[in-house]
Design an enzyme around this catalytic site. Structure first.
Site, PDB file in Angstrom:
ATOM      1  N   HIS A   6      -7.172  -5.176   2.549  1.00 21.33           N
ATOM      2  CA  HIS A   6      -5.982  -4.635   3.198  1.00 21.33           C
ATOM      3  C   HIS A   6      -5.479  -5.708   4.164  1.00 21.33           C
ATOM      4  O   HIS A   6      -6.248  -6.194   5.002  1.00 21.33           O
ATOM      5  CB  HIS A   6      -6.330  -3.388   4.013  1.00 21.33           C
ATOM      6  CG  HIS A   6      -6.780  -2.232   3.197  1.00 21.33           C
ATOM      7  ND1 HIS A   6      -5.951  -1.178   2.896  1.00 21.33           N
ATOM      8  CD2 HIS A   6      -7.969  -1.950   2.607  1.00 21.33           C
ATOM      9  CE1 HIS A   6      -6.615  -0.305   2.164  1.00 21.33           C
ATOM     10  NE2 HIS A   6      -7.852  -0.747   1.981  1.00 21.33           N
ATOM     11  N   HIS A  43     -10.759  -5.033  -2.970  1.00 20.03           N
ATOM     12  CA  HIS A  43      -9.429  -5.295  -2.428  1.00 20.03           C
ATOM     13  C   HIS A  43      -9.499  -5.525  -0.927  1.00 20.03           C
ATOM     14  O   HIS A  43     -10.409  -5.053  -0.253  1.00 20.03           O
ATOM     15  CB  HIS A  43      -8.442  -4.165  -2.752  1.00 20.03           C
ATOM     16  CG  HIS A  43      -8.852  -2.805  -2.299  1.00 20.03           C
ATOM     17  ND1 HIS A  43      -9.851  -2.065  -2.924  1.00 20.03           N
ATOM     18  CD2 HIS A  43      -8.388  -2.014  -1.302  1.00 20.03           C
ATOM     19  CE1 HIS A  43      -9.972  -0.891  -2.325  1.00 20.03           C
ATOM     20  NE2 HIS A  43      -9.103  -0.838  -1.327  1.00 20.03           N
ATOM     21  N   GLN A  84     -14.068   3.161   0.944  1.00 13.83           N
ATOM     22  CA  GLN A  84     -13.472   2.617  -0.275  1.00 13.83           C
ATOM     23  C   GLN A  84     -13.107   3.783  -1.190  1.00 13.83           C
ATOM     24  O   GLN A  84     -13.962   4.607  -1.529  1.00 13.83           O
ATOM     25  CB  GLN A  84     -14.434   1.673  -0.998  1.00 13.83           C
ATOM     26  CG  GLN A  84     -13.812   1.021  -2.218  1.00 13.83           C
ATOM     27  CD  GLN A  84     -14.761   0.064  -2.928  1.00 13.83           C
ATOM     28  OE1 GLN A  84     -15.959   0.045  -2.686  1.00 13.83           O
ATOM     29  NE2 GLN A  84     -14.198  -0.735  -3.822  1.00 13.83           N
ATOM     30  N   ASP A  92       0.852  -1.186   0.000  1.00 16.72           N
ATOM     31  CA  ASP A  92       0.000   0.000   0.000  1.00 16.72           C
ATOM     32  C   ASP A  92       0.894   1.246   0.000  1.00 16.72           C
ATOM     33  O   ASP A  92       1.866   1.302   0.755  1.00 16.72           O
ATOM     34  CB  ASP A  92      -0.897  -0.021   1.241  1.00 16.72           C
ATOM     35  CG  ASP A  92      -2.025   0.992   1.184  1.00 16.72           C
ATOM     36  OD1 ASP A  92      -1.754   2.175   0.877  1.00 16.72           O
ATOM     37  OD2 ASP A  92      -3.165   0.612   1.446  1.00 16.72           O
ATOM     38  N   ILE A  93       0.572   2.230  -0.841  1.00 12.78           N
ATOM     39  CA  ILE A  93       1.400   3.439  -0.901  1.00 12.78           C
ATOM     40  C   ILE A  93       1.085   4.424   0.227  1.00 12.78           C
ATOM     41  O   ILE A  93       1.812   5.402   0.418  1.00 12.78           O
ATOM     42  CB  ILE A  93       1.288   4.149  -2.271  1.00 12.78           C
ATOM     43  CG1 ILE A  93      -0.142   4.629  -2.537  1.00 12.78           C
ATOM     44  CG2 ILE A  93       1.801   3.258  -3.385  1.00 12.78           C
ATOM     45  CD1 ILE A  93      -0.276   5.551  -3.731  1.00 12.78           C
TER      46      ILE A  93
END
Length: 161
Positions: A110, A108, A102, A39-40
């Site tokens: 996490h 997706h 979201q 994750d960025i």
């Protein structure tokens, strides 16, 4: 309305681009159905995202086989993160629709390793656990959900004839 698209389809979806290899990411794992990447905007050291390669907008849209594959990939990643990073726990988070946070409309999960060392973990609960709500309200919500499930089952039976 289903928003599923074939593997690698983009139509502007950044996660479809990641799955197709056209958008850069720090890829951690990949199999025939899923891709996992860092994750960025991590909530904790080692925070990853797992996506199905085939586009589905959210939890309500994803086919069962893609959902199962994504959850199983998340489980493998959680085990690896605990070992590799020395994390003390892990959160699995899924957000569907903007009201639930979201921000990318592609299903997706996490996978967030949790660390007791706060310098490695900035994630905090959005509510205070251990404070039960009104018992009557809890029961009413449960009955409403059970009734909706029953109505869905009845509708499925009508369709099958």
């Amino acid at each position: 309305m289903s928003e599923q698209r074939e593997h690698g389809a983009s139509d502007g979806c950044v996660f479809c681009g990641i799955a197709a290899g056209t958008v850069p990411c720090e890829r951690v794992a990949e199999d025939a159905t899923t891709v996992a990447f860092m994750d960025i905007d991590p909530g904790a050291d080692g925070h990853m995202l797992v996506i199905p390669k085939r586009h589905s907008a959210d939890l309500l849209d994803i086919p069962a086989d893609d959902l199962a594959a994504t959850v199983l990939a998340a489980q493998r990643l959680a085990r690896a993160a605990l070992t590799a990073l020395g994390a003390e726990g892990v959160n699995l988070l899924q957000c569907s629709r903007s009201a639930a946070w979201q921000t990318v409309p592609h299903f997706h999960l996490h996978v967030i390793p949790r660390h007791l060392d706060r310098s490695r973990d900035r994630l905090e609960l959005p509510f205070e656990p251990g404070r039960p709500a009104d018992a009557a309200a809890i029961a009413a919500h449960g009955r409403a959900i059970a009734a909706a499930l029953e109505a869905d089952r009845a509708g499925e039976a009508d369709v099958r004839g």
